[in-house]
Scaffold this motif. Structure first.
Motif, PDB file in Angstrom:
ATOM      1  N   ARG A  49       0.826  -1.197   0.000  1.00  0.00           N
ATOM      2  CA  ARG A  49       0.000   0.000   0.000  1.00  0.00           C
ATOM      3  C   ARG A  49       0.867   1.257   0.000  1.00  0.00           C
ATOM      4  NH1 ARG A  49      -1.582   3.795   3.186  1.00  0.00           N
ATOM      5  NH2 ARG A  49      -0.551   2.957   5.017  1.00  0.00           N
ATOM      6  N   LEU A  50       1.899   1.256   0.813  1.00  0.00           N
ATOM      7  CA  LEU A  50       2.793   2.416   0.879  1.00  0.00           C
ATOM      8  C   LEU A  50       3.559   2.604  -0.432  1.00  0.00           C
ATOM      9  CD1 LEU A  50       4.168   2.082   4.513  1.00  0.00           C
ATOM     10  CD2 LEU A  50       2.532   3.761   3.660  1.00  0.00           C
ATOM     11  N   ASP A  53       1.162   4.197  -2.768  1.00  0.00           N
ATOM     12  CA  ASP A  53       1.027   5.610  -2.393  1.00  0.00           C
ATOM     13  C   ASP A  53       2.247   6.406  -2.841  1.00  0.00           C
ATOM     14  OD1 ASP A  53      -1.420   5.156  -1.224  1.00  0.00           O
ATOM     15  OD2 ASP A  53      -0.695   5.250   0.851  1.00  0.00           O
ATOM     16  N   ASN A  54       3.427   5.832  -2.670  1.00  0.00           N
ATOM     17  CA  ASN A  54       4.663   6.499  -3.057  1.00  0.00           C
ATOM     18  C   ASN A  54       4.680   6.768  -4.564  1.00  0.00           C
ATOM     19  OD1 ASN A  54       7.260   7.586  -2.761  1.00  0.00           O
ATOM     20  ND2 ASN A  54       8.207   5.605  -3.166  1.00  0.00           N
ATOM     21  N   ARG A  56       2.044   6.989  -6.546  1.00  0.00           N
ATOM     22  CA  ARG A  56       1.003   7.979  -6.839  1.00  0.00           C
ATOM     23  C   ARG A  56       1.490   9.375  -6.476  1.00  0.00           C
ATOM     24  NH1 ARG A  56      -2.211  10.445  -3.501  1.00  0.00           N
ATOM     25  NH2 ARG A  56      -1.824   8.964  -1.828  1.00  0.00           N
ATOM     26  N   LEU A  57       2.116   9.509  -5.315  1.00  0.00           N
ATOM     27  CA  LEU A  57       2.618  10.816  -4.896  1.00  0.00           C
ATOM     28  C   LEU A  57       3.747  11.299  -5.809  1.00  0.00           C
ATOM     29  CD1 LEU A  57       2.554  10.359  -1.028  1.00  0.00           C
ATOM     30  CD2 LEU A  57       1.040  11.795  -2.411  1.00  0.00           C
ATOM     31  N   GLU A  60       2.034  12.704  -8.774  1.00  0.00           N
ATOM     32  CA  GLU A  60       1.443  13.995  -8.423  1.00  0.00           C
ATOM     33  C   GLU A  60       2.518  15.078  -8.326  1.00  0.00           C
ATOM     34  OE1 GLU A  60      -0.951  13.705  -4.894  1.00  0.00           O
ATOM     35  OE2 GLU A  60      -2.282  12.204  -5.784  1.00  0.00           O
TER      36      GLU A  60
END
Length: 104
Positions: A49-50, A53-54, A56-57, A60
């Motif tokens: 999950r992290l 997220d990493n 995706r960030l 972004e």
């Protein structure tokens, strides 16, 4: 003979107690292994999950950097346009001043 029978029973009792203690230790170890496996699976899921997220960030952040670059370019262009406007304003003011001078 009674003595040796009592000793044999005592030895068997001691052997059974040792086996019982060993069984209890094995049960504790199995329980610990199960708990560690569960913790490992939970941490692997959290890691995945992290990682998502990493990523995706990161995307972004790159998008934000691209927008910042666009804004900086637009800001520079606005500055250039303002300078040109002031130059034109000064030239128009000079032309108006010359026209007024001709009418006198």
């Amino acid at each position: 003979m009674a003595r040796s029978a009592t000793a044999a029973v005592s030895r068997q009792s001691m052997d059974l107690e040792a086996i019982d203690r060993l069984e209890e230790k094995i049960k504790l170890l199995v329980s610990m292994v199960d708990r560690l496996r569960s913790d490992n699976a939970r941490q692997a899921a959290e890691h995945s999950r992290l990682e998502a997220d990493n990523q995706r960030l990161g995307r972004e952040l790159e998008a934000a950097r691209a927008r910042l670059s666009d804004v900086e370019g637009a800001s520079s262009e606005v500055g250039t346009l303002r300078e040109e406007r002031e130059l034109i304003r000064a030239r128009v003011a000079e032309m108006l001043h010359r026209i007024e001078a001709l009418n006198l």
